[in-house]
Write an enzyme that holds these catalytic residues in place. Structure first.
Site, mmCIF file in Angstrom:
data_model
loop_
_atom_site.group_PDB
_atom_site.id
_atom_site.type_symbol
_atom_site.label_atom_id
_atom_site.label_comp_id
_atom_site.label_asym_id
_atom_site.label_seq_id
_atom_site.Cartn_x
_atom_site.Cartn_y
_atom_site.Cartn_z
ATOM 1 N N GLY A 1 4.449 10.751 -8.337
ATOM 2 C CA GLY A 1 5.217 9.678 -8.946
ATOM 3 C C GLY A 1 5.977 8.838 -7.946
ATOM 4 O O GLY A 1 6.012 9.129 -6.745
ATOM 5 N N ASN B 1 -3.252 9.592 4.122
ATOM 6 C CA ASN B 1 -2.099 8.733 4.375
ATOM 7 C C ASN B 1 -1.907 8.372 5.844
ATOM 8 O O ASN B 1 -1.001 7.592 6.178
ATOM 9 C CB ASN B 1 -0.813 9.397 3.859
ATOM 10 C CG ASN B 1 -0.665 9.322 2.355
ATOM 11 O OD1 ASN B 1 -1.197 8.401 1.719
ATOM 12 N ND2 ASN B 1 0.022 10.285 1.776
ATOM 13 N N ASP C 1 8.708 8.214 -6.161
ATOM 14 C CA ASP C 1 9.949 8.906 -5.804
ATOM 15 C C ASP C 1 10.229 8.864 -4.308
ATOM 16 O O ASP C 1 11.079 9.621 -3.812
ATOM 17 C CB ASP C 1 9.911 10.364 -6.287
ATOM 18 C CG ASP C 1 8.827 11.193 -5.599
ATOM 19 O OD1 ASP C 1 8.012 10.613 -4.840
ATOM 20 O OD2 ASP C 1 8.787 12.420 -5.825
ATOM 21 N N ARG D 1 0.826 -1.209 0.000
ATOM 22 C CA ARG D 1 0.000 0.000 0.000
ATOM 23 C C ARG D 1 0.862 1.262 0.000
ATOM 24 O O ARG D 1 0.522 2.267 -0.630
ATOM 25 C CB ARG D 1 -0.912 -0.020 1.225
ATOM 26 C CG ARG D 1 -1.978 1.065 1.228
ATOM 27 C CD ARG D 1 -3.034 0.786 2.282
ATOM 28 N NE ARG D 1 -4.039 1.833 2.276
ATOM 29 C CZ ARG D 1 -4.288 2.648 3.292
ATOM 30 N NH1 ARG D 1 -3.597 2.517 4.422
ATOM 31 N NH2 ARG D 1 -5.218 3.563 3.214
ATOM 32 N N HIS E 1 0.506 4.398 -2.663
ATOM 33 C CA HIS E 1 0.301 5.776 -2.216
ATOM 34 C C HIS E 1 1.448 6.682 -2.633
ATOM 35 O O HIS E 1 1.229 7.864 -2.919
ATOM 36 C CB HIS E 1 0.102 5.800 -0.700
ATOM 37 C CG HIS E 1 -1.278 5.439 -0.270
ATOM 38 N ND1 HIS E 1 -2.053 6.247 0.536
ATOM 39 C CD2 HIS E 1 -2.038 4.341 -0.540
ATOM 40 C CE1 HIS E 1 -3.235 5.672 0.742
ATOM 41 N NE2 HIS E 1 -3.240 4.508 0.116
ATOM 42 N N HIS F 1 -6.072 -5.979 -2.579
ATOM 43 C CA HIS F 1 -6.929 -6.093 -1.399
ATOM 44 C C HIS F 1 -7.166 -7.538 -0.989
ATOM 45 O O HIS F 1 -7.908 -7.798 -0.043
ATOM 46 C CB HIS F 1 -8.271 -5.394 -1.653
ATOM 47 C CG HIS F 1 -8.180 -3.898 -1.603
ATOM 48 N ND1 HIS F 1 -9.247 -3.074 -1.903
ATOM 49 C CD2 HIS F 1 -7.144 -3.065 -1.278
ATOM 50 C CE1 HIS F 1 -8.872 -1.803 -1.771
ATOM 51 N NE2 HIS F 1 -7.594 -1.780 -1.400
#
Length: 325
Positions: free
Chosen positions: A71, A92, A73, A61, A65, A192
């Site tokens: 992107g 988040n 990074d 996950r 995210h 999931h």
């Protein structure tokens, strides 16, 4: 109808802009500078997984995210004393600490052998693949050569991530903005099949679906009752339940079988089956695990190309949680 696995495993949860650098990513990017990087990361991931199975969904996950905001990074890894980095955004806050810890530990292991060479972004991409493999899912080649981003702001997150109440049109639109197809979206939703969610993320389907019915009619009745037992009204906000009741720590195609039975935890899960446009793909993945594995692997590679920084862009962080000074 399969017999519902009860009781639900209730757990305390401590728990996706395209760029132009993808052409410079390649599997052998560290061939001479750190030839064993994937082995080092795999070993670190395995050690973490032996400590807690939360490592599987948390790391996967975290990769989603990260990539869907600015992107792939590793900007989601940055910690801010002012609580205004990506990881501090409301969308988040439910990211599990074990995902961050997996990448941090893998980075430390890589730095011990190849200091200043491998980016946190690449380590996260490798680790995301490894938790899939180590939980029974498909192996696939990870393209490498990402550099770490220099910007991490909570304000950049809103509207970039799919929500649990999204319908098919909103899901497809968001993924298309990230150069991912509807089929990619359905395949990536299969993540999931592992992990869990806080009760608050789906409680409206149980108690306040609309003005005429409290319970979402697309929910299997026995499944809804089980969820209510696990997540009563005013439940402790730290309580969460498994996304897949049957094989919650195994990466397989049971997620899609659950959708056929009305056992998708989120609206954004079950809509993949209730909407006739996506239903054939769900049915295919439910009946053919190999087809799901192929689609998921291809989608993960495309996901890993989103907005990457390469060449002179970004940096190679010494510490994944902080920009180099």
């Amino acid at each position: 109808m399969r017999k519902l696995w009860l009781p639900l495993l209730v757990v305390v949860m401590v728990w996706m802009v395209a760029g132009n650098g993808e052409a410079r990513l390649r599997p052998d990017f560290y061939g001479s500078a750190c030839s064993n990087v994937e082995g080092i990361v795999r070993q670190a991931v395995r050690r973490k997984l032996n400590q807690t199975v939360v490592t599987i969904p948390a790391t996967l996950r975290l990769f989603f995210h990260d990539c869907f905001v600015q992107g792939c990074d590793a900007s989601v890894m940055i910690a801010s004393a002012r609580d205004d980095a990506e990881k501090d955004a409301s969308d988040n806050l439910s990211l599990a600490g074990d995902g961050f810890d997996t990448v941090i530990k893998a980075k430390q292991a890589v730095e011990a052998q190849c200091p200043g060479v491998v980016s946190c972004a690449d380590i996260l991409a490798i680790a995301a693949r490894d938790v899939v493999v180590l939980s029974g899912g498909p192996n696939f080649t990870v393209e490498l050569g990402r550099r770490d981003g220099l910007i991490s702001r909570a304000a950049l997150v809103a509207g970039r991530l799919p929500g649990p109440d999204f319908d098919l049109d909103r899901l497809v639109s968001l993924f298309r903005l990230n150069n991912l197809t509807a089929r990619d979206m359905i395949a990536l939703s299969g993540a999931h099949t592992v992990g869990f969610s806080h009760c608050s993320r789906f409680a409206s389907r149980l108690y306040s679906f609309n003005s005429t019915t409290a319970v979402d009619p697309s929910l299997n009745a026995a499944y809804a009752r089980a969820l209510m037992r696990a997540c009563p009204r005013d439940v402790d906000p730290t309580i969460a339940v498994n996304m897949d009741l049957y094989t919650p720590i195994t990466f397989d195609n049971v997620y899609y079988k659950n959708l056929l039975d009305g056992e998708g935890l989120f609206t954004s899960d079950e809509v993949l089956f209730t909407d006739r446009r996506s239903r054939p793909t769900v049915e295919r993945f439910a009946s053919d695990q190999a087809a799901f594995f192929r689609a998921f692997s291809a989608a993960m590679v495309r996901l890993g190309r989103l907005g990457v920084k390469t060449g002179g862009q970004g940096e190679i962080r010494r510490d994944c949680t902080a920009l180099n000074s």
